[in-house]
Design an enzyme around this catalytic site. Sequence first.
Site, mmCIF file in Angstrom:
data_model
loop_
_atom_site.group_PDB
_atom_site.id
_atom_site.type_symbol
_atom_site.label_atom_id
_atom_site.label_comp_id
_atom_site.label_asym_id
_atom_site.label_seq_id
_atom_site.Cartn_x
_atom_site.Cartn_y
_atom_site.Cartn_z
ATOM 1 N N LEU A 188 1.004 5.249 12.740
ATOM 2 C CA LEU A 188 1.956 5.443 13.673
ATOM 3 C C LEU A 188 2.665 3.985 14.101
ATOM 4 O O LEU A 188 1.764 3.404 14.434
ATOM 5 C CB LEU A 188 1.899 6.262 14.615
ATOM 6 C CG LEU A 188 1.641 7.774 14.592
ATOM 7 C CD1 LEU A 188 1.307 8.485 15.952
ATOM 8 C CD2 LEU A 188 2.977 8.495 13.859
ATOM 9 N N ASP A 189 3.842 3.941 13.737
ATOM 10 C CA ASP A 189 4.554 2.604 14.558
ATOM 11 C C ASP A 189 4.168 2.539 15.876
ATOM 12 O O ASP A 189 3.829 3.389 16.622
ATOM 13 C CB ASP A 189 5.879 2.686 14.212
ATOM 14 C CG ASP A 189 6.358 2.657 12.805
ATOM 15 O OD1 ASP A 189 5.519 2.210 11.906
ATOM 16 O OD2 ASP A 189 7.681 2.905 12.495
ATOM 17 N N ARG A 190 4.026 1.319 16.390
ATOM 18 C CA ARG A 190 3.864 0.929 17.812
ATOM 19 C C ARG A 190 4.740 1.635 18.903
ATOM 20 O O ARG A 190 4.263 2.333 19.644
ATOM 21 C CB ARG A 190 3.912 -0.385 18.109
ATOM 22 C CG ARG A 190 3.442 -1.010 19.620
ATOM 23 C CD ARG A 190 3.662 -2.483 19.791
ATOM 24 N NE ARG A 190 3.029 -2.714 21.032
ATOM 25 C CZ ARG A 190 2.822 -3.877 21.521
ATOM 26 N NH1 ARG A 190 2.874 -4.983 20.535
ATOM 27 N NH2 ARG A 190 2.648 -4.302 22.695
ATOM 28 N N THR B 178 6.162 4.501 18.508
ATOM 29 C CA THR B 178 6.233 5.777 18.137
ATOM 30 C C THR B 178 5.212 6.659 19.053
ATOM 31 O O THR B 178 4.121 6.212 18.898
ATOM 32 C CB THR B 178 6.240 6.233 16.655
ATOM 33 O OG1 THR B 178 7.344 5.587 15.980
ATOM 34 C CG2 THR B 178 6.095 7.843 16.484
ATOM 35 N N ARG C 251 12.836 6.349 10.296
ATOM 36 C CA ARG C 251 13.748 5.551 10.873
ATOM 37 C C ARG C 251 14.782 5.057 9.869
ATOM 38 O O ARG C 251 15.792 4.753 10.104
ATOM 39 C CB ARG C 251 12.834 4.117 11.489
ATOM 40 C CG ARG C 251 11.957 4.607 12.753
ATOM 41 C CD ARG C 251 10.992 3.816 13.146
ATOM 42 N NE ARG C 251 11.502 2.739 13.636
ATOM 43 C CZ ARG C 251 10.686 1.553 14.077
ATOM 44 N NH1 ARG C 251 9.505 1.547 14.021
ATOM 45 N NH2 ARG C 251 11.535 0.439 14.554
#
Length: 241
Positions: free
Chosen positions: A55-57, A59, A168
Amino acid sequence: MINLSILHQDPLCVVVNKPAGMLVHRSFLDKHETIFLMQTLRDQIGQHVYPVHRLDRPTAGVMLFALNPEAARYFAQQFETHSVQKYYHAIVRGWTDDSGCIDYPLKEQLDDIADKFAERDKAAQAAITEYRTLARTELPFVSHTKFPTSRYSLLQLTPHTGRKHQIRRHLKHIFHPIIGDTTHGDLKQNKAVQNFLGNTRLLLHASALRFRLPEMGVWIEVCAPFDDEWQSVARAMGLSM
């Protein structure tokens, strides 16, 4: 001390509700960070954990860790074969269609430092994201000089592939970027929402994972509730959750 919300735990895996803004693991791309999800979870449950997806930071939401190397390989294979069902929610710019399918191949995004030895001219990879509009709102402030008001939509999203920053980038592609996205978003919209509502975060939440457990192939679905900050912004925007 951060106390992570554990959503599910069994002898082979643990699922947590990742806080927005927390790195999953230590990275030389951010040498000044001192708090990491893996280390925090390890200390909390008293054993090693193995990430099997990312997971992106910025998110927030549901994240699965294996509890031993064999389980890590088992769960990672499910992600690689797209067997895991993933569900997200996002608040985006504009009024989206009732539903849609974004079928748009994506070039692999490489970091200048972390991926300096990676192949640079790889062809774009297949990427598919379905979405459904849950709510729309129109707010009485200006984000672009052409319009006296600003419109937003609440989406439920299902990515069928797992490309880097897929959701995104796909929402940017259809001109409905996620609010708070500083990389793929609309900076004027981000600033307007910050000024009007105080929001500075990415409004993307990993809501649920459905995956198979090894024992007898049983499926399990784990859902992550929205945090207080997300719910506060959604209420202020008039978007019912």
